[in-house]
Design a protein around this motif. Structure first.
Motif, PDB file in Angstrom:
ATOM      1  N   ASP A 175      53.358  23.012  41.255  1.00 12.65           N
ATOM      2  CA  ASP A 175      53.180  23.324  42.378  1.00 12.65           C
ATOM      3  C   ASP A 175      51.582  24.007  41.996  1.00 12.65           C
ATOM      4  N   TRP A 176      50.073  23.252  42.228  1.00 17.89           N
ATOM      5  CA  TRP A 176      49.406  23.965  42.266  1.00 17.89           C
ATOM      6  C   TRP A 176      48.778  24.389  43.124  1.00 17.89           C
ATOM      7  N   VAL A 177      48.853  24.485  44.556  1.00 23.02           N
ATOM      8  CA  VAL A 177      48.670  25.086  45.662  1.00 23.02           C
ATOM      9  C   VAL A 177      49.345  26.862  46.163  1.00 23.02           C
ATOM     10  N   ALA A 178      50.442  26.535  45.579  1.00 21.29           N
ATOM     11  CA  ALA A 178      50.560  27.861  45.546  1.00 21.29           C
ATOM     12  C   ALA A 178      50.278  28.464  44.311  1.00 21.29           C
ATOM     13  N   GLU A 238      39.739  34.162  36.082  1.00 20.83           N
ATOM     14  CA  GLU A 238      39.323  33.487  35.199  1.00 20.83           C
ATOM     15  C   GLU A 238      40.259  32.097  35.852  1.00 20.83           C
ATOM     16  N   LEU A 239      41.813  32.223  36.439  1.00 19.55           N
ATOM     17  CA  LEU A 239      42.993  31.219  36.161  1.00 19.55           C
ATOM     18  C   LEU A 239      42.219  30.896  37.537  1.00 19.55           C
ATOM     19  N   ALA A 240      42.500  31.814  38.251  1.00 24.00           N
ATOM     20  CA  ALA A 240      41.610  30.780  39.502  1.00 24.00           C
ATOM     21  C   ALA A 240      40.664  29.983  39.803  1.00 24.00           C
ATOM     22  N   THR A 241      39.894  29.914  38.185  1.00 31.40           N
ATOM     23  CA  THR A 241      38.755  29.161  38.656  1.00 31.40           C
ATOM     24  C   THR A 241      38.808  27.552  37.538  1.00 31.40           C
ATOM     25  N   GLN A 242      40.214  27.983  36.477  1.00 31.14           N
ATOM     26  CA  GLN A 242      41.356  26.947  35.985  1.00 31.14           C
ATOM     27  C   GLN A 242      41.245  26.155  36.624  1.00 31.14           C
ATOM     28  N   VAL A 243      42.106  26.413  38.129  1.00 25.91           N
ATOM     29  CA  VAL A 243      43.388  25.698  38.648  1.00 25.91           C
ATOM     30  C   VAL A 243      42.576  24.983  39.650  1.00 25.91           C
ATOM     31  N   THR A 244      41.194  24.711  40.538  1.00 28.29           N
ATOM     32  CA  THR A 244      40.068  23.886  40.662  1.00 28.29           C
ATOM     33  C   THR A 244      40.551  22.467  39.811  1.00 28.29           C
ATOM     34  N   VAL A 245      40.367  22.488  38.775  1.00 25.95           N
ATOM     35  CA  VAL A 245      40.871  20.752  37.942  1.00 25.95           C
ATOM     36  C   VAL A 245      41.987  20.343  38.363  1.00 25.95           C
ATOM     37  N   GLU A 246      43.698  21.246  38.827  1.00 26.09           N
ATOM     38  CA  GLU A 246      43.981  20.316  39.450  1.00 26.09           C
ATOM     39  C   GLU A 246      44.174  20.509  41.126  1.00 26.09           C
ATOM     40  N   LEU A 247      43.493  21.104  41.763  1.00 25.72           N
ATOM     41  CA  LEU A 247      43.032  21.171  43.063  1.00 25.72           C
ATOM     42  C   LEU A 247      42.427  20.661  43.783  1.00 25.72           C
ATOM     43  N   ALA A 299      41.017  23.606  51.879  1.00 24.43           N
ATOM     44  CA  ALA A 299      40.850  24.899  51.900  1.00 24.43           C
ATOM     45  C   ALA A 299      40.945  26.052  50.485  1.00 24.43           C
ATOM     46  N   LEU A 300      41.807  26.153  49.872  1.00 24.33           N
ATOM     47  CA  LEU A 300      41.861  26.759  49.075  1.00 24.33           C
ATOM     48  C   LEU A 300      40.667  26.281  47.658  1.00 24.33           C
ATOM     49  N   LEU A 301      40.691  25.265  47.410  1.00 23.76           N
ATOM     50  CA  LEU A 301      39.135  24.573  46.768  1.00 23.76           C
ATOM     51  C   LEU A 301      38.041  25.156  47.177  1.00 23.76           C
ATOM     52  N   ALA A 302      37.696  25.421  47.877  1.00 21.22           N
ATOM     53  CA  ALA A 302      36.602  25.518  48.828  1.00 21.22           C
ATOM     54  C   ALA A 302      36.482  27.369  48.727  1.00 21.22           C
ATOM     55  N   GLY A 303      37.030  27.981  49.181  1.00 18.22           N
ATOM     56  CA  GLY A 303      37.511  29.234  49.201  1.00 18.22           C
ATOM     57  C   GLY A 303      37.161  30.138  47.778  1.00 18.22           C
ATOM     58  N   ILE A 304      37.088  29.117  46.443  1.00 15.11           N
ATOM     59  CA  ILE A 304      37.877  29.477  44.857  1.00 15.11           C
ATOM     60  C   ILE A 304      35.989  29.257  44.820  1.00 15.11           C
ATOM     61  N   TYR A 305      35.788  28.354  44.832  1.00 11.64           N
ATOM     62  CA  TYR A 305      34.112  27.593  44.849  1.00 11.64           C
ATOM     63  C   TYR A 305      32.945  28.134  45.538  1.00 11.64           C
ATOM     64  N   LEU A 306      33.563  28.764  46.999  1.00  9.39           N
ATOM     65  CA  LEU A 306      33.118  29.934  47.193  1.00  9.39           C
ATOM     66  C   LEU A 306      33.319  31.671  46.596  1.00  9.39           C
ATOM     67  N   GLU A 307      33.964  32.045  45.898  1.00 10.75           N
ATOM     68  CA  GLU A 307      34.183  33.595  45.602  1.00 10.75           C
ATOM     69  C   GLU A 307      33.975  33.605  44.213  1.00 10.75           C
ATOM     70  N   TYR A 308      34.264  32.342  43.822  1.00  9.67           N
ATOM     71  CA  TYR A 308      34.482  32.532  41.976  1.00  9.67           C
ATOM     72  C   TYR A 308      33.228  31.192  40.692  1.00  9.67           C
ATOM     73  N   PHE A 309      32.810  30.532  42.531  1.00  8.99           N
ATOM     74  CA  PHE A 309      31.225  29.496  41.085  1.00  8.99           C
ATOM     75  C   PHE A 309      30.289  30.441  41.658  1.00  8.99           C
TER      76      PHE A 309
END
Length: 99
Positions: free
Chosen positions: A14-17, A35-44, A57-67
Motif C-alpha cells: 500500500d504505497w499511498v498509505a 528519506e523514506l518519503a523520497t524513496q517511496v516516490t519510485v513506487e508512486l 497528488a502525494l507524489l507532487a507534494g513529495i517532489y515539492l517538499e523534499y526535492f
C-alpha cells in the motif's frame, strides 16, 4: 510511530498509505521519515501513471517538499518522452524528449 506505520503499509504494497505515513513522520521532524518519503516516490510513479489521483497528488507534494525544483520537471518529461509520436502506431518509438 508514523515510520512504523509506513513500513507496515509498504510491506503489504500500500504505497499511498506508506507515503502518507512517511510524510507525516517527516512533518513531525523525522529525518528517516523524510528519506523514506523520497524513496517511496519510485513506487508512486506507476500508480500515478495508472490514474491514481491520490498517488499523483502525494507524489507532487513529495517532489515539492523534499526535492529541488528540477525534480518537478522529471516526471512529466518522462511521461511525455514515453508517448508515441503523434500519428504513429502505438508500438512505435517514443518521442524521446520533453523539450
Amino acid at each position: 510511530m508514523h515510520v512504523d506505520e509506513g513500513r507496515r503499509a509498504a510491506e503489504v504494497g500500500d504505497w499511498v498509505a506508506a507515503g502518507h505515513a512517511f510524510v507525516r513522520a517527516a512533518m513531525d521532524g523525522s529525518a528517516e521519515g523524510a528519506e523514506l518519503a523520497t524513496q517511496v516516490t519510485v513506487e508512486l510513479v506507476p500508480l500515478a501513471d495508472g490514474g491514481s489521483v491520490e498517488a499523483a497528488a502525494l507524489l507532487a507534494g513529495i517532489y515539492l517538499e523534499y526535492f529541488d525544483e528540477s525534480a518537478l520537471c522529471l516526471w512529466p518529461c518522462v511521461m511525455l518522452a514515453r508517448r508515441p509520436r503523434p500519428g504513429s502506431r502505438p508500438d512505435s518509438a517514443p518521442t524521446g524528449t520533453c523539450w
